[in-house]
Design a protein around this motif. Sequence first.
Motif, PDB file in Angstrom:
ATOM      1  N   ASP A 107      50.528-111.425 -30.511  1.00 10.56           N
ATOM      2  CA  ASP A 107      50.865-110.007 -30.623  1.00 10.56           C
ATOM      3  C   ASP A 107      52.176-109.647 -29.934  1.00 10.56           C
ATOM      4  O   ASP A 107      52.764-108.615 -30.222  1.00 10.56           O
ATOM      5  CB  ASP A 107      49.725-109.151 -30.048  1.00 10.56           C
ATOM      6  N   ASN A 108      52.666-110.481 -29.034  1.00  8.92           N
ATOM      7  CA  ASN A 108      53.932-110.202 -28.351  1.00  8.92           C
ATOM      8  C   ASN A 108      55.148-110.693 -29.128  1.00  8.92           C
ATOM      9  O   ASN A 108      56.268-110.307 -28.827  1.00  8.92           O
ATOM     10  CB  ASN A 108      53.941-110.837 -26.957  1.00  8.92           C
ATOM     11  N   SER A 109      54.937-111.573 -30.106  1.00  8.27           N
ATOM     12  CA  SER A 109      56.046-112.151 -30.871  1.00  8.27           C
ATOM     13  C   SER A 109      56.031-111.662 -32.309  1.00  8.27           C
ATOM     14  O   SER A 109      54.980-111.445 -32.890  1.00  8.27           O
ATOM     15  CB  SER A 109      55.961-113.679 -30.867  1.00  8.27           C
ATOM     16  N   ARG A 110      57.225-111.526 -32.846  1.00  6.62           N
ATOM     17  CA  ARG A 110      57.381-111.115 -34.237  1.00  6.62           C
ATOM     18  C   ARG A 110      58.214-112.156 -34.968  1.00  6.62           C
ATOM     19  O   ARG A 110      58.884-112.995 -34.374  1.00  6.62           O
ATOM     20  CB  ARG A 110      58.063-109.743 -34.340  1.00  6.62           C
ATOM     21  N   VAL A 111      58.188-112.052 -36.275  1.00  7.33           N
ATOM     22  CA  VAL A 111      58.895-112.998 -37.144  1.00  7.33           C
ATOM     23  C   VAL A 111      60.332-112.546 -37.360  1.00  7.33           C
ATOM     24  O   VAL A 111      60.599-111.370 -37.597  1.00  7.33           O
ATOM     25  CB  VAL A 111      58.171-113.112 -38.498  1.00  7.33           C
ATOM     26  N   LEU A 112      61.243-113.506 -37.277  1.00 10.09           N
ATOM     27  CA  LEU A 112      62.650-113.306 -37.640  1.00 10.09           C
ATOM     28  C   LEU A 112      62.967-114.226 -38.803  1.00 10.09           C
ATOM     29  O   LEU A 112      62.488-115.358 -38.854  1.00 10.09           O
ATOM     30  CB  LEU A 112      63.573-113.650 -36.473  1.00 10.09           C
ATOM     31  N   ARG A 113      63.810-113.750 -39.720  1.00 13.53           N
ATOM     32  CA  ARG A 113      64.195-114.563 -40.879  1.00 13.53           C
ATOM     33  C   ARG A 113      65.697-114.461 -41.120  1.00 13.53           C
ATOM     34  O   ARG A 113      66.355-113.524 -40.676  1.00 13.53           O
ATOM     35  CB  ARG A 113      63.444-114.077 -42.130  1.00 13.53           C
ATOM     36  N   GLY A 114      66.249-115.438 -41.830  1.00 16.07           N
ATOM     37  CA  GLY A 114      67.603-115.356 -42.361  1.00 16.07           C
ATOM     38  C   GLY A 114      68.720-116.095 -41.663  1.00 16.07           C
ATOM     39  O   GLY A 114      69.772-116.284 -42.233  1.00 16.07           O
ATOM     40  N   GLY A 115      68.529-116.481 -40.423  1.00 14.40           N
ATOM     41  CA  GLY A 115      69.638-117.114 -39.708  1.00 14.40           C
ATOM     42  C   GLY A 115      70.660-116.082 -39.258  1.00 14.40           C
ATOM     43  O   GLY A 115      70.539-114.893 -39.540  1.00 14.40           O
ATOM     44  N   SER A 116      71.683-116.544 -38.574  1.00 16.15           N
ATOM     45  CA  SER A 116      72.674-115.603 -38.051  1.00 16.15           C
ATOM     46  C   SER A 116      74.047-116.255 -37.952  1.00 16.15           C
ATOM     47  O   SER A 116      74.220-117.436 -38.253  1.00 16.15           O
ATOM     48  CB  SER A 116      72.263-115.103 -36.665  1.00 16.15           C
ATOM     49  N   TRP A 117      74.981-115.493 -37.455  1.00 14.55           N
ATOM     50  CA  TRP A 117      76.357-115.966 -37.294  1.00 14.55           C
ATOM     51  C   TRP A 117      76.474-117.084 -36.263  1.00 14.55           C
ATOM     52  O   TRP A 117      77.464-117.783 -36.230  1.00 14.55           O
ATOM     53  CB  TRP A 117      77.273-114.798 -36.939  1.00 14.55           C
ATOM     54  N   VAL A 118      75.461-117.270 -35.416  1.00 10.73           N
ATOM     55  CA  VAL A 118      75.476-118.368 -34.452  1.00 10.73           C
ATOM     56  C   VAL A 118      74.583-119.533 -34.882  1.00 10.73           C
ATOM     57  O   VAL A 118      74.470-120.522 -34.168  1.00 10.73           O
ATOM     58  CB  VAL A 118      75.067-117.899 -33.027  1.00 10.73           C
ATOM     59  N   SER A 119      73.959-119.434 -36.045  1.00 10.01           N
ATOM     60  CA  SER A 119      72.991-120.435 -36.496  1.00 10.01           C
ATOM     61  C   SER A 119      73.619-121.625 -37.204  1.00 10.01           C
ATOM     62  O   SER A 119      74.624-121.490 -37.903  1.00 10.01           O
ATOM     63  CB  SER A 119      72.002-119.797 -37.482  1.00 10.01           C
ATOM     64  N   PHE A 120      72.962-122.768 -37.072  1.00 10.78           N
ATOM     65  CA  PHE A 120      73.281-123.920 -37.900  1.00 10.78           C
ATOM     66  C   PHE A 120      72.824-123.607 -39.325  1.00 10.78           C
ATOM     67  O   PHE A 120      71.920-122.791 -39.525  1.00 10.78           O
ATOM     68  CB  PHE A 120      72.586-125.177 -37.382  1.00 10.78           C
ATOM     69  N   ASN A 155      60.001-112.692 -28.898  1.00 12.17           N
ATOM     70  CA  ASN A 155      59.354-111.538 -28.290  1.00 12.17           C
ATOM     71  C   ASN A 155      59.913-110.267 -28.920  1.00 12.17           C
ATOM     72  O   ASN A 155      61.125-110.128 -29.090  1.00 12.17           O
ATOM     73  CB  ASN A 155      59.579-111.544 -26.781  1.00 12.17           C
ATOM     74  N   ALA A 156      59.058-109.345 -29.233  1.00 15.96           N
ATOM     75  CA  ALA A 156      59.455-108.120 -29.933  1.00 15.96           C
ATOM     76  C   ALA A 156      60.420-107.245 -29.130  1.00 15.96           C
ATOM     77  O   ALA A 156      61.104-106.396 -29.703  1.00 15.96           O
ATOM     78  CB  ALA A 156      58.217-107.311 -30.306  1.00 15.96           C
ATOM     79  N   ASP A 157      60.513-107.460 -27.827  1.00 16.57           N
ATOM     80  CA  ASP A 157      61.438-106.676 -26.999  1.00 16.57           C
ATOM     81  C   ASP A 157      62.823-107.295 -26.900  1.00 16.57           C
ATOM     82  O   ASP A 157      63.717-106.718 -26.295  1.00 16.57           O
ATOM     83  CB  ASP A 157      60.870-106.520 -25.578  1.00 16.57           C
ATOM     84  N   ASN A 158      63.026-108.453 -27.498  1.00 13.75           N
ATOM     85  CA  ASN A 158      64.294-109.161 -27.389  1.00 13.75           C
ATOM     86  C   ASN A 158      65.400-108.436 -28.146  1.00 13.75           C
ATOM     87  O   ASN A 158      65.199-107.952 -29.249  1.00 13.75           O
ATOM     88  CB  ASN A 158      64.137-110.583 -27.928  1.00 13.75           C
ATOM     89  N   ARG A 159      66.566-108.370 -27.558  1.00 12.97           N
ATOM     90  CA  ARG A 159      67.755-107.773 -28.190  1.00 12.97           C
ATOM     91  C   ARG A 159      68.896-108.757 -28.046  1.00 12.97           C
ATOM     92  O   ARG A 159      69.076-109.370 -26.998  1.00 12.97           O
ATOM     93  CB  ARG A 159      68.145-106.445 -27.521  1.00 12.97           C
ATOM     94  N   ASP A 160      69.696-108.902 -29.101  1.00 14.74           N
ATOM     95  CA  ASP A 160      70.780-109.882 -29.091  1.00 14.74           C
ATOM     96  C   ASP A 160      71.742-109.532 -30.216  1.00 14.74           C
ATOM     97  O   ASP A 160      71.341-108.948 -31.224  1.00 14.74           O
ATOM     98  CB  ASP A 160      70.174-111.281 -29.321  1.00 14.74           C
TER      99      ASP A 160
END
Length: 148
Positions: free
Chosen positions: A103-116, A129-134
């Motif tokens: 319940d504390n973690s959520r799904v992220l998809r798609g990769g990013s500008w820093v991703s391989f 964690n759902a509170d993470n900001r970046d």
Amino acid sequence: VEFCKRLSKHINKQYRLPSEAEWEYTCRAGTTTAYSFGDSITKDQASFNENIRQITPVGNYPPNSFGLYDMHGNVFEWCQDIWHPNYEGAPTNGNAWVTGGDDNSRVLRGGSWVSFPGYCRSAYRLDLNADNRDSAIGFRVVCEAPRT
């Protein structure tokens, strides 16, 4: 989630984050390949760590066949779903999976500008964690059609 609540109230339409299933369906845009444009990715198709190494304005790269931009790379995108390590017991109707799991973690998809490149694949998923900001994390919203 808070942004979607405020937008919904301001616009008087229902907005939300996509479910993980909706996100992957729209990312794939009818394909079965690793990316919506084939089995490999180049610097001319998305923003990921092998090219300009920064967030880019939406529309700098070609859209997928559904007309959606930046489904691969640029920023990881939050989904509604609670993190589960696999799809055993996942809803089969495209709805978000919001019970059980972490319940504390959520799904992220798609990769990013820093991703391989592999992290930008249509099927790649990450938990955070759902509170993470970046600066490598963002979101897109879904506007629900009125029910008739």
